[in-house]
Design an enzyme around this catalytic site. Structure first.
Site, PDB file in Angstrom:
ATOM      1  N   ASN A 109     -55.329 -16.450 -37.047  1.00 28.45           N
ATOM      2  CA  ASN A 109     -54.370 -17.351 -36.436  1.00 28.45           C
ATOM      3  C   ASN A 109     -54.298 -17.131 -34.923  1.00 28.45           C
ATOM      4  O   ASN A 109     -54.525 -16.031 -34.427  1.00 28.45           O
ATOM      5  CB  ASN A 109     -52.998 -17.128 -37.068  1.00 28.45           C
ATOM      6  CG  ASN A 109     -51.984 -18.176 -36.644  1.00 28.45           C
ATOM      7  OD1 ASN A 109     -51.316 -18.018 -35.632  1.00 28.45           O
ATOM      8  ND2 ASN A 109     -51.881 -19.236 -37.417  1.00 28.45           N
ATOM      9  N   SER A 110     -53.929 -18.178 -34.211  1.00 28.31           N
ATOM     10  CA  SER A 110     -53.855 -18.107 -32.747  1.00 28.31           C
ATOM     11  C   SER A 110     -52.846 -17.063 -32.270  1.00 28.31           C
ATOM     12  O   SER A 110     -52.972 -16.540 -31.155  1.00 28.31           O
ATOM     13  CB  SER A 110     -53.484 -19.474 -32.177  1.00 28.31           C
ATOM     14  OG  SER A 110     -52.209 -19.890 -32.653  1.00 28.31           O
TER      15      SER A 110
END
Length: 344
Positions: A109-110
């Site tokens: 995930n970012s």
């Protein structure tokens, strides 16, 4: 979201608690200790993550997975700095900090990459395999290259349920590498962690007994409204030691007592909301079996949708179905899929 969770949110808002320490509201802290142990048992997590265990582990409710990951990254960073200061006294603190490096998958995930930015520590995104799974061999190669270049590996953030395809990184092989090199292993199970509660998904829990910390979002699969992210630590003292700032106005006579944590040491902000109340009411109202039935229903709906996609010659699967996630596209030019997405 569920009605019990909304009731809990309303009550918590009415109480208007800012429970940064036990003495601000004993119920706020002690109910959180209770529900975090309930949740750990519900998800079949290792015993050492429970407050009631004899060790130094425990759970805390963060606002989001982003906060939980950042807490793990910052704590691992500070532990690494202190360790290196004792091992390599010839290096200044700034020199040590300039050599620190973290790792994750290019499918992660970012918020993991963002945690590296906020912690001023680069996060190297390693290539996952063709099945989009990160394994220990890729991590081992990266660590060996970085050590040879004079860098100091600090933490690996693995994912159980990636954002793109809900792929599960190989925790056991990653743990073996992390243990060999003294690297903190954190698991981001923000979405996929719900499956830990199901015996038919027990395989997904392999290796969790070897990780240092883990997070799971109740607001994704547990009928609890945002924000409510559970985080467990094998050794909470490592986080407390990293974040502890004492002022005279924060002290009280019950500090340091067993089973009475001051959760301000476990998080980024000082104040905190009474999130445990909505978790408690949701558990008490729907029950563990009711929550498992909800998770199974979503998995069954995804399986039903998967069959519809496979039976329609206009579409194709692009990754195996995982929990409630079905990744598909329209056959032909990608513009067709883009138009479909916009119409949906």
């Amino acid at each position: 979201v569920s009605y019990p969770s909304i009731v809990g949110e309303m009550l918590a808002s009415g109480f208007s608690i800012i429970g940064f320490s036990w003495i601000c509201s004993p119920a706020c802290t002690e109910l959180e200790v209770v529900v975090m142990d309930w949740l750990a048992k519900f998800l079949n997590l290792p015993q050492h993550f429970l407050h009631e265990s004899e060790g130094t582990g425990g759970g805390v409710i963060q606002g989001s997975a982003s906060e939980a990951v950042l807490v793990a990254v910052l704590a691992a960073r500070e532990q690494a700095v202190r360790s290196q200061q004792s091992k390599r006294p010839e290096l200044s603190e700034s020199e040590i900090r300039g050599k620190l490096i973290a790792y994750s998958s290019d499918q992660s995930n970012s918020c993991i990459e963002k945690a590296g930015v906020l912690a001023a520590m680069p996060v190297k995104l390693l290539p996952a395999g063709e099945d989009l799974v990160l394994r220990g061999d890729a991590l081992e190669q990266a660590i060996e290259r970085d050590i040879a270049a004079g860098l100091i590996p600090v933490i690996c953030i693995a994912t159980l349920g990636t954002t793109g395809t809900c792929a599960y990184d190989d925790i056991e092989s990653l743990a073996t590498v992390c243990e060999r090199h003294g690297v903190w292993l954190h698991v981001d199970a923000a979405y996929g962690g719900a499956a830990f509660a199901l015996e038919e998904c027990a395989e997904l829990r392999r290796g969790l007994d070897r990780v240092d910390s883990i997070n799971f979002n109740l607001h994704k699969f547990m009928l609890v409204n945002f924000d409510c992210a559970a985080m467990w630590l094998r050794d909470a003292n490592k986080v407390i030691d990293s974040f502890n700032v004492d002022r005279i106005y924060l002290k009280h006579k019950h500090e340091g007592q067993t089973q009475i944590p001051d959760f301000r040491h476990w998080q980024i902000p000082l104040g905190r909301r009474f999130r445990a109340l909505k978790v408690w009411i949701t558990f008490r109202t729907l029950g563990a079996e009711g929550l498992r039935a909800h998770i199974r229903k979503h998995i069954q709906l995804a399986a039903q949708f998967e069959q519809l996609v496979k039976s329609d010659e206009r579409f194709e699967m692009v990754a195996p179905r995982a929990l409630g996630l079905v990744c598909f596209r329209a056959k032909g030019d990608n513009e067709i899929t883009s138009q479909l997405l916009q119409r949906l």
